[in-house]
Motif scaffolding. Structure first.
Motif, PDB file in Angstrom:
ATOM      1  N   VAL A  38       0.704  -1.319   0.036  1.00 42.81           N
ATOM      2  CA  VAL A  38      -0.337  -0.116  -0.242  1.00 42.81           C
ATOM      3  C   VAL A  38       0.498   1.102  -0.224  1.00 42.81           C
ATOM      4  N   ALA A  39       0.336   2.387  -0.215  1.00 43.92           N
ATOM      5  CA  ALA A  39       1.326   4.033  -0.650  1.00 43.92           C
ATOM      6  C   ALA A  39      -0.010   4.367  -0.518  1.00 43.92           C
ATOM      7  N   ALA A  40       0.688   5.884   0.112  1.00 43.97           N
ATOM      8  CA  ALA A  40       0.282   7.311  -0.213  1.00 43.97           C
ATOM      9  C   ALA A  40       1.191   8.366   0.234  1.00 43.97           C
ATOM     10  N   SER A  41       0.262   9.223   0.873  1.00 46.73           N
ATOM     11  CA  SER A  41       1.303  10.495   0.565  1.00 46.73           C
ATOM     12  C   SER A  41       2.843  10.525   1.071  1.00 46.73           C
ATOM     13  N   VAL A  69       3.149   1.489   4.771  1.00 48.63           N
ATOM     14  CA  VAL A  69       2.910   2.533   3.644  1.00 48.63           C
ATOM     15  C   VAL A  69       4.227   3.035   3.328  1.00 48.63           C
ATOM     16  N   LYS A  70       3.981   2.976   2.305  1.00 47.25           N
ATOM     17  CA  LYS A  70       5.185   2.993   1.061  1.00 47.25           C
ATOM     18  C   LYS A  70       4.966   4.248   0.239  1.00 47.25           C
ATOM     19  N   HIS A  71       6.253   5.023  -0.160  1.00 47.02           N
ATOM     20  CA  HIS A  71       5.427   6.347  -1.122  1.00 47.02           C
ATOM     21  C   HIS A  71       5.473   5.455  -2.767  1.00 47.02           C
ATOM     22  N   CYS A  72       4.487   6.736  -3.340  1.00 48.21           N
ATOM     23  CA  CYS A  72       4.106   6.353  -4.589  1.00 48.21           C
ATOM     24  C   CYS A  72       5.060   6.310  -5.898  1.00 48.21           C
ATOM     25  N   THR A  73       5.990   5.617  -5.195  1.00 48.47           N
ATOM     26  CA  THR A  73       7.078   5.237  -6.544  1.00 48.47           C
ATOM     27  C   THR A  73       7.111   4.071  -7.422  1.00 48.47           C
ATOM     28  N   PRO A  74       7.859   3.781  -8.613  1.00 45.98           N
ATOM     29  CA  PRO A  74       8.014   2.625  -8.545  1.00 45.98           C
ATOM     30  C   PRO A  74       9.511   2.054  -8.470  1.00 45.98           C
ATOM     31  N   GLU A  75      10.279   2.580  -7.319  1.00 44.55           N
ATOM     32  CA  GLU A  75      11.201   1.888  -7.136  1.00 44.55           C
ATOM     33  C   GLU A  75      10.891   1.755  -5.246  1.00 44.55           C
ATOM     34  N   GLU A  76       9.705   2.064  -4.869  1.00 40.58           N
ATOM     35  CA  GLU A  76       9.401   1.469  -3.866  1.00 40.58           C
ATOM     36  C   GLU A  76       9.096  -0.110  -3.831  1.00 40.58           C
ATOM     37  N   ILE A  77       7.960   0.221  -4.933  1.00 40.56           N
ATOM     38  CA  ILE A  77       6.381  -0.929  -4.462  1.00 40.56           C
ATOM     39  C   ILE A  77       6.918  -2.064  -5.889  1.00 40.56           C
ATOM     40  N   SER A  78       6.705  -2.946  -5.661  1.00 38.42           N
ATOM     41  CA  SER A  78       7.706  -3.835  -6.631  1.00 38.42           C
ATOM     42  C   SER A  78       6.229  -4.607  -7.888  1.00 38.42           C
ATOM     43  N   ALA A  85      -5.662   4.963  -6.670  1.00 37.77           N
ATOM     44  CA  ALA A  85      -7.229   5.847  -5.836  1.00 37.77           C
ATOM     45  C   ALA A  85      -6.120   7.226  -5.497  1.00 37.77           C
ATOM     46  N   LEU A  86      -5.571   7.506  -6.354  1.00 38.71           N
ATOM     47  CA  LEU A  86      -4.857   8.662  -6.028  1.00 38.71           C
ATOM     48  C   LEU A  86      -5.380   9.332  -6.639  1.00 38.71           C
ATOM     49  N   ASP A  87      -4.998  11.512  -5.892  1.00 37.83           N
ATOM     50  CA  ASP A  87      -5.522  12.329  -6.180  1.00 37.83           C
ATOM     51  C   ASP A  87      -5.443  13.034  -7.980  1.00 37.83           C
ATOM     52  N   SER A  88      -6.035  13.263  -8.594  1.00 36.81           N
ATOM     53  CA  SER A  88      -5.793  13.902  -9.593  1.00 36.81           C
ATOM     54  C   SER A  88      -4.460  14.625  -9.636  1.00 36.81           C
ATOM     55  N   GLY A  89      -4.258  15.411  -8.689  1.00 37.15           N
ATOM     56  CA  GLY A  89      -2.938  16.516  -8.342  1.00 37.15           C
ATOM     57  C   GLY A  89      -1.512  15.967  -8.772  1.00 37.15           C
ATOM     58  N   VAL A  90      -1.558  14.403  -7.759  1.00 31.29           N
ATOM     59  CA  VAL A  90      -0.438  13.859  -8.463  1.00 31.29           C
ATOM     60  C   VAL A  90      -0.801  12.534  -9.092  1.00 31.29           C
ATOM     61  N   ALA A  91      -1.666  12.062  -9.368  1.00 32.40           N
ATOM     62  CA  ALA A  91      -1.719  10.712 -10.281  1.00 32.40           C
ATOM     63  C   ALA A  91      -0.953  11.233 -11.723  1.00 32.40           C
ATOM     64  N   LEU A 106      -4.241   0.449 -13.060  1.00 26.96           N
ATOM     65  CA  LEU A 106      -5.594   0.395 -12.951  1.00 26.96           C
ATOM     66  C   LEU A 106      -6.304   1.934 -11.997  1.00 26.96           C
ATOM     67  N   SER A 107      -6.302   2.812 -12.834  1.00 30.72           N
ATOM     68  CA  SER A 107      -6.840   3.986 -12.038  1.00 30.72           C
ATOM     69  C   SER A 107      -8.023   5.061 -12.349  1.00 30.72           C
ATOM     70  N   ASN A 108      -8.119   5.469 -10.912  1.00 28.58           N
ATOM     71  CA  ASN A 108      -9.364   6.055 -10.934  1.00 28.58           C
ATOM     72  C   ASN A 108      -9.631   7.747 -10.587  1.00 28.58           C
ATOM     73  N   ALA A 109      -8.177   7.795 -11.256  1.00 26.39           N
ATOM     74  CA  ALA A 109      -7.968   9.619 -11.683  1.00 26.39           C
ATOM     75  C   ALA A 109      -8.540  10.183 -13.187  1.00 26.39           C
ATOM     76  N   LYS A 110      -8.554  11.381 -13.049  1.00 28.23           N
ATOM     77  CA  LYS A 110      -9.477  11.809 -14.165  1.00 28.23           C
ATOM     78  C   LYS A 110      -8.048  12.663 -15.118  1.00 28.23           C
ATOM     79  N   ASN A 111      -7.396  11.818 -15.026  1.00 29.43           N
ATOM     80  CA  ASN A 111      -6.076  12.792 -15.795  1.00 29.43           C
ATOM     81  C   ASN A 111      -5.920  11.890 -17.253  1.00 29.43           C
ATOM     82  N   TYR A 112      -5.802  10.932 -17.330  1.00 29.71           N
ATOM     83  CA  TYR A 112      -5.628  10.281 -18.907  1.00 29.71           C
ATOM     84  C   TYR A 112      -6.800   9.563 -19.503  1.00 29.71           C
ATOM     85  N   ARG A 113      -8.283   9.563 -18.622  1.00 30.18           N
ATOM     86  CA  ARG A 113      -9.266   9.081 -19.248  1.00 30.18           C
ATOM     87  C   ARG A 113      -9.511   9.546 -20.228  1.00 30.18           C
ATOM     88  N   MET A 114      -8.920  10.976 -20.925  1.00 34.78           N
ATOM     89  CA  MET A 114      -9.796  11.433 -22.372  1.00 34.78           C
ATOM     90  C   MET A 114      -8.379  10.775 -23.353  1.00 34.78           C
TER      91      MET A 114
END
Ligand code: NAP
Length: 358
Positions: A38-41, A69-78, A85-91, A106-114
């Motif tokens: 799991v990761a968050a801010s 809880v880890k940082h949201c980086t691919p280096e920390e998450i394997s 479930a990230l806020d769009s400000g960081v997604a 699998l994203s819930n944020a609005k950033n790349y939907r369109m």
């Protein structure tokens, strides 16, 4: 491929928020996915999940409570599969970093939907759009990918309109939403703003509804999604309901159905074949109610374990052709459960194995 023989390690980004917690509940004892990270801010990283998250519903699954809880980086998450479930400000920055690093996001944020090469998918409605991942990979040179699910109010609308669009071709939709407070995340809307009140504005919601619907109901031609030719006018309202977005719609069609014909199309609709039997797929995914006072969030929001859409009040309309009301669980069907169902469909069709092969 028999998906049930492959168990996939998965991570949740934004795991402490309202949608993140729904992921954790729904992934508990999932037959194909093991929640391992799991990761968050920055505020939460380094703490145990038990200490970082203010748990909102039921009992926190024991297995996650002691995860750090880890940082949201691919280096920390394997984990190869990452539910976001990230806020769009960081997604916007975090999700492509994972896709570049070979993970399926699998994203819930609005950033790349369109984005033209990003699948925006409700599995029963347009599961075939997942094949856009091939275009995405060719365009961006990523070894992983991003798949999005829609805004939670648009999800309600698309689920109800898909059978009608398939049968009669929707041309116009006038929609008024009544959206639950959990749609604003946690802690969300201040109680003094929403108790005994209706707020006739949700930031950025109406444009999302008006644009995402035509992509969801569009046709994938093997290269791009040809948007559905539908004009939508949306009024988004926040109401004092805990969970469940209700949408009242007036709809115009190229071929006008009677209410009885519309009801028959809704009742007979089964959606994308490959979705049936998936662990999170509700059966049926659309529930049609005949009573004049349904759907109601209090009574219908947890149908199909929160994954079904309830439709009612299908009747003639004086302005357009038909009126109807639809409702589903915004945090489950409209967010975490929708993402998990997307991942299950990718697993069943062999796309996870193909994309994530070492
Ligand atoms: P939320 O309750 O506010 O949770 C936001 C999550 O993002 C928290 O885990 C938070 O971690 C994390 N976060 C915030 N800033 C971060 C940063 N700089 N770096 C890393 N993580 C950070 O929001 P939510 O309702 O769960 O919504 C999550 C996403 O899903 C949003 O993009 C939202 O638009 C979308 N969505 C929500 C719904 C719904 O019904 N709620 C439906 C569809 C889509 P901390 O706890 O550490 O701050």
């Amino acid at each position: 491929m028999t998906p049930s023989v492959t168990r996939w390690p998965v991570a949740v980004l934004g795991a402490t928020g309202a949608v993140g917690q729904a992921f954790i509940r729904l992934l508990d004892a999932h037959p194909w996915f093991d929640l391992v990270e799991v990761a968050a801010s920055e505020r939460s990283a380094g703490k145990s999940y038990r200490d970082a998250a203010k748990w909102l519903e039921g009992t926190m699954p024991a297995g996650v409570a002691s995860l750090v809880v880890k940082h949201c980086t691919p280096e920390e998450i394997s984990a190869p599969i990452v539910f976001s479930a990230l806020d769009s400000g960081v997604a916007g920055e975090v999700e492509p970093a994972f896709a570049r690093a070979g993970r399926m996001v699998l994203s819930n944020a609005k950033n790349y939907r369109m984005d033209a090469d990003v699948p925006l998918v409700i599995p029963e409605v347009n599961g075939d759009h997942l094949a856009l991942l091939d275009v995405q990979r060719a365009n961006r040179g990523w070894t992983g990918g991003i798949v999005t699910n829609a805004n939670c109010a648009t999800t309600v609308m698309a689920a109800a309109l898909a059978p009608l669009h398939e049968a009669f071709t929707v041309t116009k939709v006038f929609a008024t939403t009544m959206q639950a407070v959990s749609g604003a995340g946690y802690p969300g809307v201040p109680s003094l703003d929403i108790l005994g009140n209706v707020i006739p504005f949700i930031n950025d919601e109406e444009p999302k509804i008006e644009t995402e619907l035509v992509k969801l109901l569009g046709r994938f031609d093997g290269t791009t999604v040809q948007y559905a030719d539908i004009v939508t006018s949306a009024h988004a309202n926040r109401v004092p309901v805990e969970h469940g977005h209700t949408v009242c719609m007036s709809v115009a069609f190229a071929r006008k159905p009677t209410p009885e014909e519309a009801l028959e199309a809704l009742r007979n609709w089964t959606g994308t074949d490959a979705v049936r039997g998936l662990p999170s797929a509700p059966e049926p995914s659309l529930i049609i109610r005949d009573e004049p006072d349904r759907p109601q969030p209090r009574r219908d929001v947890n149908r199909g374990r929160g994954m079904a859409t309830t439709v009612g009040r299908v009747r003639a309309d004086h302005l357009f052709d038909l009126r109807l009301v639809a409702m589903s669980h915004n945090v489950v069907r409209g967010a975490a459960g929708g993402s998990i169902l997307n991942a299950e469909l990718l697993a069943k069709t062999g796309q996870l194995a193909r994309y994530l092969a070492p």
